[in-house]
Design an enzyme around this catalytic site. Structure first.
Site, PDB file in Angstrom:
ATOM      1  N   ALA A  52       0.801  -1.227   0.000  1.00  0.00           N
ATOM      2  CA  ALA A  52       0.000   0.000   0.000  1.00  0.00           C
ATOM      3  C   ALA A  52       0.843   1.293   0.000  1.00  0.00           C
ATOM      4  CB  ALA A  52      -0.986  -0.032   1.166  1.00  0.00           C
ATOM      5  N   ASP A 238      -3.888  -2.764   3.924  1.00  0.00           N
ATOM      6  CA  ASP A 238      -4.086  -1.935   2.723  1.00  0.00           C
ATOM      7  C   ASP A 238      -5.061  -0.816   2.992  1.00  0.00           C
ATOM      8  OD1 ASP A 238      -2.813  -4.333   1.422  1.00  0.00           O
ATOM      9  OD2 ASP A 238      -3.019  -2.877  -0.214  1.00  0.00           O
TER      10      ASP A 238
HETATM   11  O1  MRU Z   1      -1.182  -7.159  -3.312  1.00  0.00           O
HETATM   12  P1  MRU Z   1      -0.071  -6.522  -2.529  1.00  0.00           P
HETATM   13  O2  MRU Z   1       1.187  -7.311  -2.569  1.00  0.00           O
HETATM   14  O3  MRU Z   1       0.113  -5.073  -2.903  1.00  0.00           O
HETATM   15  O4  MRU Z   1      -0.598  -6.575  -1.036  1.00  0.00           O
HETATM   16  C1  MRU Z   1       0.212  -6.076  -0.020  1.00  0.00           C
HETATM   17  C2  MRU Z   1      -0.345  -6.264   1.333  1.00  0.00           C
HETATM   18  O5  MRU Z   1      -1.380  -6.851   1.533  1.00  0.00           O
HETATM   19  C3  MRU Z   1       0.411  -5.610   2.462  1.00  0.00           C
HETATM   20  O6  MRU Z   1       0.227  -6.321   3.651  1.00  0.00           O
HETATM   21  C4  MRU Z   1      -0.079  -4.159   2.659  1.00  0.00           C
HETATM   22  O7  MRU Z   1      -0.134  -3.484   1.449  1.00  0.00           O
HETATM   23  C5  MRU Z   1       0.785  -3.428   3.602  1.00  0.00           C
HETATM   24  S1  MRU Z   1       2.398  -3.118   2.940  1.00  0.00           S
HETATM   25  C6  MRU Z   1       3.243  -2.248   4.116  1.00  0.00           C
END
Ligand code: MRU
Length: 350
Positions: A52, A238
């Site tokens: 995110a 997210d």
């Molecule tokens: O689909 P992604 O890899 O973007 O998902 C990422 C996550 O679910 C993370 O846990 C979240 O974005 C936090 S990153 C600090």
């Protein structure tokens, strides 16, 4: 890239963003340079950049690139920014940092006297967001590390490290800091099907950092807890709704249920830019659904009947009542979350 503690996978070069391509890790450390709004949008969609906060940085960079392009071609800058905001805003719907960064860029551009000023302001904004992320990551990591016991065996899901924030990491930042304090005995890394962010990215980061870790299939997490081998779960987010419901990588909810069942604390670590006080609850969070082939195909080879129907949500929602605490750079929020989230989000905009 030689000192692992200073790994910066996103580099803003005024007019272009350099990215460590996360689709190629851990096999190759391959950098790409994106210099157009479309290229930034593609990099987000294809997950060359992901996580995110990193998505937010990339979106801000996309807005800055749009402004520069307008200045160079003589196009009205406000029109270019509106177009870029729409293009970037459609890439991945769940991460609220995406919209937060686009909105910040639009605000910077408002009331600027001319296009050159907008370009200057947005260049600085991208750099500022990267620096603020580092400050936030380090602050929340200190607060989170204090919650872990000595000799902690910690389970985490997906990737929340420097790769995911462009800085130090959130949940993985907590683990890094706790490790630096000598508190971490083992990190259990869920592989995080179907895109394998745990197996590919978290393992890569922990190896570089010298943190002891063990990779487990997602389906083994509950069994590991039942054996008494997990002291705490730390994950990222997210988007966190106003009531404390947490959208995070698919599979997080199952981990939270298992943790509750075994009396294990379940912590969510996220910067305040991931709080979304305008979304009342988890049911209102848009959940991205991705290509069927992410599930049907592994390493280019079909693992099932090639046209079998698939449901492939990228995220799930963990209800607030399964969350022991939300670790932010403005403090550790405890239930009931409504008021705590409202205050933390307000402090962030002051
Ligand atoms: O689909 P992604 O890899 O973007 O998902 C990422 C996550 O679910 C993370 O846990 C979240 O974005 C936090 S990153 C600090």
């Amino acid at each position: 890239m030689s000192d692992p503690s200073h790994m910066r996978p996103l580099v803003w070069e005024r007019g272009a963003l350099r990215l460590l391509d996360q689709t190629r890790l851990p096999q190759a450390e391959h950098w790409v340079t994106v210099g157009s709004v479309e290229a930034v949008a593609d990099a987000i969609r294809t997950m060359q950049v992901r996580g995110a906060p990193a998505i937010g940085i990339a979106a801000a960079a996309g807005m800055a690139i749009a402004a520069r392009g307008a200045l160079e071609t003589g196009q009205p800058v406000d029109v270019a920014l509106e177009h870029a905001a729409r293009t970037l805003g459609r890439t991945r719907p769940t991460a609220v940092n995406l919209h937060w960064a686009i909105e910040r860029a639009l605000q910077e551009a408002r009331n600027a006297s001319d296009a050159a000023t907008v370009v200057e302001r947005l260049d600085r904004l991208v750099q500022r967001i990267i620096e603020q992320q580092l400050t936030a990551d380090r602050a929340l990591s200190e607060l989170g590390a204090a919650l872990l016991p000595d000799g902690a065996r910690v389970l985490t899901h997906c990737n929340t490290g420097a790769l995911a924030t462009g800085a130090y990491g959130t949940a993985l930042g907590v683990i890094r800091t706790a490790h630096a304090q000598g508190k971490v005995a083992m990190v259990y890394v869920d592989e995080s099907r179907p895109r394998l962010q745990g197996a590919r990215l978290t393992v890569w980061e922990l190896r570089r950092l010298g943190v002891p870790h063990t990779l487990i299939p997602d389906v083994a997490a509950a069994a590991l807890m039942a054996r008494g081998e997990v002291d705490a779960v730390v994950v990222g987010a997210d988007r966190i709704a106003a009531n404390g419901d947490v959208a995070n990588k698919i599979g997080t909810y199952a981990v939270a249920l298992a943790a509750r069942s075994h009396g294990i604390p379940f912590y969510v670590a996220a910067p305040v830019s991931t709080l979304d006080p305008h979304t009342p609850d988890g049911a209102s969070i848009p959940i991205e659904e991705r290509s069927f082939d992410e599930v049907r195909v592994v390493d280019g080879r079909p693992i099932t009947v090639t046209d079998t129907p698939v449901w492939n949500p990228a995220f799930d929602v963990t209800p607030a009542d399964l969350v022991t605490a939300i670790i932010t750079e403005h403090g550790v929020l405890k239930p009931p979350y409504d008021e705590a989230i409202r205050q933390a989000a307000a402090a962030a905009t002051e």
